[in-house]
Scaffold this motif. Structure first.
Motif, PDB file in Angstrom:
ATOM      1  N   ARG A 182       0.834  -1.204   0.000  1.00 17.44           N
ATOM      2  CA  ARG A 182       0.000   0.000   0.000  1.00 17.44           C
ATOM      3  C   ARG A 182       0.866   1.250   0.000  1.00 17.44           C
ATOM      4  NH1 ARG A 182      -3.186   2.886   4.184  1.00 17.44           N
ATOM      5  NH2 ARG A 182      -2.406   1.389   5.710  1.00 17.44           N
ATOM      6  N   VAL A 183       0.457   2.253  -0.762  1.00 13.60           N
ATOM      7  CA  VAL A 183       1.125   3.550  -0.801  1.00 13.60           C
ATOM      8  C   VAL A 183       0.143   4.586  -0.264  1.00 13.60           C
ATOM      9  CG1 VAL A 183       2.329   5.253  -2.208  1.00 13.60           C
ATOM     10  CG2 VAL A 183       2.425   2.825  -2.827  1.00 13.60           C
ATOM     11  N   THR A 184       0.580   5.364   0.721  1.00 19.21           N
ATOM     12  CA  THR A 184      -0.305   6.336   1.361  1.00 19.21           C
ATOM     13  C   THR A 184       0.470   7.600   1.670  1.00 19.21           C
ATOM     14  OG1 THR A 184      -1.942   6.611   3.143  1.00 19.21           O
ATOM     15  CG2 THR A 184       0.128   5.517   3.713  1.00 19.21           C
ATOM     16  N   GLY A 185      -0.190   8.562   2.287  1.00 23.66           N
ATOM     17  CA  GLY A 185       0.466   9.813   2.633  1.00 23.66           C
ATOM     18  C   GLY A 185       0.166  10.893   1.622  1.00 23.66           C
ATOM     19  N   ALA A 186       1.212  11.612   1.217  1.00 23.86           N
ATOM     20  CA  ALA A 186       1.044  12.721   0.275  1.00 23.86           C
ATOM     21  C   ALA A 186       0.977  12.204  -1.157  1.00 23.86           C
ATOM     22  CB  ALA A 186       2.183  13.719   0.443  1.00 23.86           C
ATOM     23  N   VAL A 187      -0.101  11.489  -1.441  1.00 20.82           N
ATOM     24  CA  VAL A 187      -0.384  10.986  -2.787  1.00 20.82           C
ATOM     25  C   VAL A 187      -1.775  11.479  -3.175  1.00 20.82           C
ATOM     26  CG1 VAL A 187       1.114   8.955  -2.639  1.00 20.82           C
ATOM     27  CG2 VAL A 187      -1.232   8.816  -1.775  1.00 20.82           C
ATOM     28  N   LYS A 188      -2.069  11.430  -4.455  1.00 18.09           N
ATOM     29  CA  LYS A 188      -3.387  11.902  -4.903  1.00 18.09           C
ATOM     30  C   LYS A 188      -4.505  11.021  -4.371  1.00 18.09           C
ATOM     31  CE  LYS A 188      -1.758  14.262  -9.063  1.00 18.09           C
ATOM     32  NZ  LYS A 188      -1.828  14.365 -10.543  1.00 18.09           N
ATOM     33  N   ALA A 189      -4.206   9.746  -4.209  1.00 16.84           N
ATOM     34  CA  ALA A 189      -5.143   8.793  -3.602  1.00 16.84           C
ATOM     35  C   ALA A 189      -4.333   7.570  -3.186  1.00 16.84           C
ATOM     36  CB  ALA A 189      -6.245   8.397  -4.575  1.00 16.84           C
ATOM     37  N   ASP A 190      -4.732   6.914  -2.084  1.00 17.18           N
ATOM     38  CA  ASP A 190      -4.028   5.710  -1.654  1.00 17.18           C
ATOM     39  C   ASP A 190      -4.065   4.663  -2.766  1.00 17.18           C
ATOM     40  OD1 ASP A 190      -3.738   7.048   0.691  1.00 17.18           O
ATOM     41  OD2 ASP A 190      -4.414   5.398   1.965  1.00 17.18           O
ATOM     42  N   PRO A 197       8.661  -8.828  -5.837  1.00 11.83           N
ATOM     43  CA  PRO A 197       9.925  -8.799  -5.087  1.00 11.83           C
ATOM     44  C   PRO A 197      11.063  -8.100  -5.810  1.00 11.83           C
ATOM     45  CG  PRO A 197       9.459 -11.004  -5.923  1.00 11.83           C
ATOM     46  CD  PRO A 197       8.230 -10.193  -6.147  1.00 11.83           C
ATOM     47  N   SER A 198      10.929  -7.879  -7.103  1.00 14.34           N
ATOM     48  CA  SER A 198      11.998  -7.229  -7.860  1.00 14.34           C
ATOM     49  C   SER A 198      11.899  -5.708  -7.832  1.00 14.34           C
ATOM     50  CB  SER A 198      11.984  -7.717  -9.310  1.00 14.34           C
ATOM     51  OG  SER A 198      10.813  -7.265  -9.983  1.00 14.34           O
ATOM     52  N   LEU A 199      10.802  -5.172  -7.309  1.00 11.92           N
ATOM     53  CA  LEU A 199      10.594  -3.724  -7.345  1.00 11.92           C
ATOM     54  C   LEU A 199      11.246  -3.011  -6.161  1.00 11.92           C
ATOM     55  CD1 LEU A 199       6.875  -3.406  -8.515  1.00 11.92           C
ATOM     56  CD2 LEU A 199       8.964  -3.455  -9.890  1.00 11.92           C
ATOM     57  N   TYR A 204       7.351   1.462  -6.950  1.00 15.71           N
ATOM     58  CA  TYR A 204       5.964   1.522  -6.474  1.00 15.71           C
ATOM     59  C   TYR A 204       5.431   2.953  -6.574  1.00 15.71           C
ATOM     60  CZ  TYR A 204       6.311  -3.258  -4.666  1.00 15.71           C
ATOM     61  OH  TYR A 204       6.446  -4.624  -4.561  1.00 15.71           O
ATOM     62  N   LEU A 205       6.285   3.932  -6.266  1.00 19.24           N
ATOM     63  CA  LEU A 205       5.839   5.324  -6.342  1.00 19.24           C
ATOM     64  C   LEU A 205       5.491   5.727  -7.764  1.00 19.24           C
ATOM     65  CD1 LEU A 205       8.244   7.172  -3.858  1.00 19.24           C
ATOM     66  CD2 LEU A 205       6.023   6.102  -3.440  1.00 19.24           C
ATOM     67  N   ASP A 206       6.179   5.146  -8.727  1.00 16.82           N
ATOM     68  CA  ASP A 206       5.868   5.458 -10.128  1.00 16.82           C
ATOM     69  C   ASP A 206       4.454   5.011 -10.508  1.00 16.82           C
ATOM     70  OD1 ASP A 206       8.338   6.578 -10.500  1.00 16.82           O
ATOM     71  OD2 ASP A 206       9.249   4.784 -11.373  1.00 16.82           O
ATOM     72  N   GLN A 207       3.898   4.069  -9.735  1.00 11.10           N
ATOM     73  CA  GLN A 207       2.554   3.571 -10.025  1.00 11.10           C
ATOM     74  C   GLN A 207       1.472   4.318  -9.244  1.00 11.10           C
ATOM     75  OE1 GLN A 207       2.254  -0.855 -10.026  1.00 11.10           O
ATOM     76  NE2 GLN A 207       4.411  -0.842  -9.456  1.00 11.10           N
ATOM     77  N   CYS A 208       1.893   5.241  -8.367  1.00 14.06           N
ATOM     78  CA  CYS A 208       0.939   5.944  -7.506  1.00 14.06           C
ATOM     79  C   CYS A 208       1.272   7.433  -7.526  1.00 14.06           C
ATOM     80  CB  CYS A 208       1.017   5.396  -6.081  1.00 14.06           C
ATOM     81  SG  CYS A 208      -0.319   5.946  -5.003  1.00 14.06           S
TER      82      CYS A 208
END
Length: 365
Positions: A182-190, A197-199, A204-208
């Motif tokens: 999960r990516v959260t915080g200062a993003v446009k939306a969670d 495992p290779s990322l 991940y930030l590039d996808q959010c």
């Protein structure tokens, strides 16, 4: 010749012979007092009340166990018979003593977010006001769990240094393995992203997509076991970082956009995220409500307190339940989530779609 004999009646040195008798009496009294204290301490220790420790989730024998004082994590693991498919990295030890400090942490974070919203309103920063409102909602929904870091892999607990002491009222939860990050915080939306495992964190930030007020240089990685790491993600400071399945990436707000009295917002947000029960399964955040913790209900994502208690009661009576579709239907019907039935005031309204999946997993996966 002058005789000094009669003067011994008043010469102090002549009475020195009698002092050892008095000292000997004091020494005996002191020895008896020490022995009495030791006896009282021994009797108090032997009469110490047992520790009540609850183990739940993917274990063969879930329930509350009465363990002797001095019991360690491995004693609870052996008693509950942790299943091989349990997710050790995401397992959680919830401790009463940690509740109050975490309540203060959450209150301070809410204050910082409210201060930031007022600051952004004064600056007519609409994007900041929107971000503060969204983060406030997210933090308000986070329970104060009392989670503390501990080694909950039974094999790792064979080493004494990783086999901590238990406390009365401890709860240990073994969830199923997560599948996402999960990516959260200062993003446009969670964002809830598939684990790879290779990322690296930056992948991940590039996808959010990040928010306009996001810090462009760093991200905080909150691992499922509560460990946190800050990693550089800009071109000038990019560094590798491990992201475990079930981890949460927190994108910080750029400090230059924060109010002067809210500079600790990012650190407090990460600290609170580290206390949350790790995400479980494919669909959800895996967080349990504060009322459910207080009531001793199972840690089931998407399930409210009343229904959680019914789930626990059913699971205790049916330890052989499996995760097959037929059993899941019987399981959910029996605890009152069918449209035409209720148990203890629990209804289908007490369960989200995420909860329906978590109940099935709790039934035996």
């Amino acid at each position: 010749m002058r005789s000094w004999g009669p003067m011994c009646s008043w010469v102090p040195m002549c009475s020195w012979e009698r002092r050892p008798r008095r000292d000997e009496g004091h020494s005996k009294a002191l020895t008896l007092a020490i022995l009495l204290i030791c006896a009282l301490l021994t009797s108090t220790s032997s009469a110490a009340e047992p520790l009540n420790v609850t183990v739940e989730g993917l274990v063969l024998q879930p329930g509350t166990y009465s363990l002797p004082e001095g019991a360690r994590l491995s004693d609870a693991s052996v008693a509950a018979q942790v299943r091989a498919d349990a997710w050790f990295l995401g397992a959680a030890l919830l401790r009463r003593a940690a509740i109050q400090p975490q309540q203060k942490l959450k209150a301070g974070l809410l204050f910082d977010l409210q201060s930031s919203r007022v600051h952004w309103q004064a600056e007519e920063q609409a994007a900041g006001v929107e971000l503060a409102g969204r983060l406030l909602t997210a933090v308000e929904a986070m329970p104060v769990t009392g989670r503390v870091r501990a080694q909950l892999d039974p094999l790792q607990q064979l080493a004494l240094s990783r086999n901590g002491l238990l406390q009365d009222g401890d709860r240990i939860a073994y969830p199923p393995r997560a599948e996402r990050v999960r990516v959260t915080g200062a993003v446009k939306a969670d964002c809830l992203l598939a684990f790879d495992p290779s990322l690296q964190p930056v992948d991940y930030l590039d996808q959010c997509p990040r928010h306009a007020l996001a810090d462009p240089s760093y991200v905080h990685v909150v691992q499922p076991d509560g460990r946190t790491q800050r990693r550089g993600v800009a071109l000038w400071n990019r560094e590798p970082g491990n992201v475990a399945v079930g981890a949460v990436l927190y994108v910080p707000v750029d400090p230059k956009h924060l109010a002067a009295d809210a500079q600790g917002l990012n650190d407090d947000f990460v600290a609170l995220l580290a206390t949350q029960v790790a995400e479980a399964g494919a669909a959800g955040k895996g967080l349990v409500s504060e009322s459910a913790i207080a009531a001793g209900a199972p840690l089931l994502p998407g399930v409210k307190q009343g229904l959680g208690a019914s789930v626990g009661t059913y699971r205790g009576r049916n330890p052989a339940a499996t995760g097959s579709a037929a059993t899941e239907v019987a399981f959910t019907d029996s605890i009152g989530v069918a449209a035409d039935s209720t148990v203890g005031g629990a209804t289908r309204g007490d369960m989200t779609p995420q909860g329906e999946q978590s109940v099935g997993e709790y039934a035996g996966g």
